[in-house]
Design a protein around this motif. Structure first.
Motif, PDB file in Angstrom:
ATOM      1  N   GLY A 140     -70.420 -32.475 -21.501  1.00  0.00           N
ATOM      2  CA  GLY A 140     -69.200 -32.319 -20.703  1.00  0.00           C
ATOM      3  C   GLY A 140     -68.226 -33.379 -21.120  1.00  0.00           C
ATOM      4  O   GLY A 140     -66.931 -33.168 -20.637  1.00  0.00           O
ATOM      5  N   ASP A 141     -68.390 -34.335 -22.005  1.00  0.00           N
ATOM      6  CA  ASP A 141     -67.326 -35.279 -22.422  1.00  0.00           C
ATOM      7  C   ASP A 141     -66.234 -34.473 -23.014  1.00  0.00           C
ATOM      8  O   ASP A 141     -64.900 -35.016 -22.838  1.00  0.00           O
ATOM      9  CB  ASP A 141     -67.884 -36.421 -23.192  1.00  0.00           C
ATOM     10  CG  ASP A 141     -68.769 -37.572 -22.437  1.00  0.00           C
ATOM     11  OD1 ASP A 141     -68.735 -37.587 -21.339  1.00  0.00           O
ATOM     12  OD2 ASP A 141     -69.234 -38.240 -23.177  1.00  0.00           O
ATOM     13  N   VAL A 142     -66.445 -33.702 -24.148  1.00  0.00           N
ATOM     14  CA  VAL A 142     -65.547 -33.037 -24.880  1.00  0.00           C
ATOM     15  C   VAL A 142     -65.900 -31.492 -24.895  1.00  0.00           C
ATOM     16  O   VAL A 142     -66.947 -31.196 -25.074  1.00  0.00           O
ATOM     17  CB  VAL A 142     -65.439 -33.454 -26.258  1.00  0.00           C
ATOM     18  CG1 VAL A 142     -64.343 -32.662 -26.980  1.00  0.00           C
ATOM     19  CG2 VAL A 142     -64.832 -34.989 -26.212  1.00  0.00           C
ATOM     20  N   ARG A 143     -65.045 -30.695 -24.273  1.00  0.00           N
ATOM     21  CA  ARG A 143     -65.488 -29.375 -24.228  1.00  0.00           C
ATOM     22  C   ARG A 143     -64.602 -28.593 -25.393  1.00  0.00           C
ATOM     23  O   ARG A 143     -63.560 -28.255 -25.082  1.00  0.00           O
ATOM     24  CB  ARG A 143     -65.045 -28.673 -22.982  1.00  0.00           C
ATOM     25  CG  ARG A 143     -66.050 -29.214 -21.775  1.00  0.00           C
ATOM     26  CD  ARG A 143     -65.536 -28.622 -20.443  1.00  0.00           C
ATOM     27  NE  ARG A 143     -66.168 -29.299 -19.277  1.00  0.00           N
ATOM     28  CZ  ARG A 143     -67.365 -29.039 -18.689  1.00  0.00           C
ATOM     29  NH1 ARG A 143     -67.994 -28.037 -19.293  1.00  0.00           N
ATOM     30  NH2 ARG A 143     -67.628 -29.836 -17.817  1.00  0.00           N
ATOM     31  N   PRO A 144     -65.245 -28.243 -26.537  1.00  0.00           N
ATOM     32  CA  PRO A 144     -64.509 -27.649 -27.444  1.00  0.00           C
ATOM     33  C   PRO A 144     -64.359 -26.192 -27.023  1.00  0.00           C
ATOM     34  O   PRO A 144     -65.020 -25.400 -26.493  1.00  0.00           O
ATOM     35  CB  PRO A 144     -65.466 -27.911 -28.862  1.00  0.00           C
ATOM     36  CG  PRO A 144     -66.664 -28.003 -28.092  1.00  0.00           C
ATOM     37  CD  PRO A 144     -66.485 -28.692 -26.758  1.00  0.00           C
ATOM     38  N   PRO A 145     -63.165 -25.726 -27.733  1.00  0.00           N
ATOM     39  CA  PRO A 145     -62.555 -24.309 -27.464  1.00  0.00           C
ATOM     40  C   PRO A 145     -63.707 -23.569 -28.368  1.00  0.00           C
ATOM     41  O   PRO A 145     -64.236 -23.999 -29.414  1.00  0.00           O
ATOM     42  CB  PRO A 145     -61.239 -24.106 -27.847  1.00  0.00           C
ATOM     43  CG  PRO A 145     -61.135 -25.268 -29.029  1.00  0.00           C
ATOM     44  CD  PRO A 145     -62.018 -26.373 -28.519  1.00  0.00           C
ATOM     45  N   ASN A 146     -63.979 -22.173 -27.924  1.00  0.00           N
ATOM     46  CA  ASN A 146     -64.488 -21.152 -28.672  1.00  0.00           C
ATOM     47  C   ASN A 146     -63.748 -21.000 -29.923  1.00  0.00           C
ATOM     48  O   ASN A 146     -62.394 -20.860 -30.109  1.00  0.00           O
ATOM     49  CB  ASN A 146     -64.708 -19.935 -28.398  1.00  0.00           C
ATOM     50  CG  ASN A 146     -65.552 -20.048 -27.163  1.00  0.00           C
ATOM     51  OD1 ASN A 146     -66.433 -20.808 -27.144  1.00  0.00           O
ATOM     52  ND2 ASN A 146     -65.362 -19.415 -26.129  1.00  0.00           N
ATOM     53  N   LEU A 147     -64.220 -21.265 -31.137  1.00  0.00           N
ATOM     54  CA  LEU A 147     -63.574 -20.786 -32.567  1.00  0.00           C
ATOM     55  C   LEU A 147     -64.081 -19.350 -32.888  1.00  0.00           C
ATOM     56  O   LEU A 147     -64.934 -19.160 -33.704  1.00  0.00           O
ATOM     57  CB  LEU A 147     -63.931 -21.587 -33.719  1.00  0.00           C
ATOM     58  CG  LEU A 147     -63.584 -23.357 -33.439  1.00  0.00           C
ATOM     59  CD1 LEU A 147     -63.988 -24.221 -34.327  1.00  0.00           C
ATOM     60  CD2 LEU A 147     -62.295 -23.331 -33.130  1.00  0.00           C
ATOM     61  N   ASP A 148     -63.380 -18.421 -32.476  1.00  0.00           N
ATOM     62  CA  ASP A 148     -63.863 -17.058 -32.291  1.00  0.00           C
ATOM     63  C   ASP A 148     -62.571 -16.172 -32.832  1.00  0.00           C
ATOM     64  O   ASP A 148     -61.522 -16.813 -33.117  1.00  0.00           O
ATOM     65  CB  ASP A 148     -64.422 -16.690 -30.852  1.00  0.00           C
ATOM     66  CG  ASP A 148     -63.438 -16.831 -29.753  1.00  0.00           C
ATOM     67  OD1 ASP A 148     -62.202 -17.238 -30.014  1.00  0.00           O
ATOM     68  OD2 ASP A 148     -63.732 -16.854 -28.584  1.00  0.00           O
ATOM     69  N   THR A 149     -62.806 -14.922 -32.556  1.00  0.00           N
ATOM     70  CA  THR A 149     -61.909 -14.018 -32.923  1.00  0.00           C
ATOM     71  C   THR A 149     -60.329 -14.311 -32.373  1.00  0.00           C
ATOM     72  O   THR A 149     -59.397 -14.306 -33.082  1.00  0.00           O
ATOM     73  CB  THR A 149     -62.259 -12.379 -32.832  1.00  0.00           C
ATOM     74  OG1 THR A 149     -63.430 -12.146 -33.393  1.00  0.00           O
ATOM     75  CG2 THR A 149     -61.114 -11.560 -33.056  1.00  0.00           C
TER      76      THR A 149
END
Length: 171
Positions: A140-149
């Protein structure tokens, strides 16, 4: 590090993935295979560094990357209209080596050389252990984005918008 996950802006000089994408467009091909790329969005790395700088013990080493399928950014180029052919990795890097004098290929050739590629072999990409990083970054400290399409489609659109890539040819 690659483009910001919300603005999709990046540094054309420092973004290694952008260098590889520029070379792919210049060569009309990309390195195909079952490999992986270790990448992360610049905003996620910045938030992680800020968080880790407060809590991490001195001397700690962190690798804030995620493995993605190596084809993911190149197939985004294809979806955008670039007519890229998949080539075996070793053959593609041979093309990079041969085209190293081209301004859009040269940075990828330097990167390939630094990673051990030759005119006959693909680079040996290091495997980075991220255990320490993700253990130190509490959930929960850092929520990375999805590296997706959608991320890679927006990345390519941003590279075109900011003149890092030429526009795709008319279909």
């Amino acid at each position: 590090m690659t483009a910001d996950s919300t603005t999709h802006r990046t540094s054309p000089d420092a973004d290694l993935l952008a260098h590889l994408l520029r070379a792919a467009v210049a060569l009309d091909s990309y390195p195909s295979g079952t490999g992986r790329l270790a990448v992360e969005s610049v905003d996620t790395v910045a938030r992680s560094i800020t968080r880790l700088s407060h809590d991490a013990p001195p001397g700690s080493v962190f690798h804030h990357v995620r493995d993605i399928p190596a084809d993911a950014p190149y197939t985004a180029l294809q979806r955008a209209g670039y007519p890229l052919l998949p080539l075996p990795e070793a053959h593609w890097y041979q093309q990079v080596h041969l085209g190293a004098d081209h301004p859009d290929i040269h940075p990828a050739a330097v990167l390939a050389h630094l990673l051990g590629a030759t005119d006959r072999t693909a680079p040996h990409l290091p495997v980075l252990d991220t255990t320490t990083t993700y253990t130190a970054l509490h959930p929960g400290d850092v929520r990375p984005p999805n590296l997706d399409t959608p991320y890679f489609d927006h990345l390519v659109a941003g590279l075109v918008q900011h003149h890092i890539l030429p526009p795709p040819p008319d279909r």
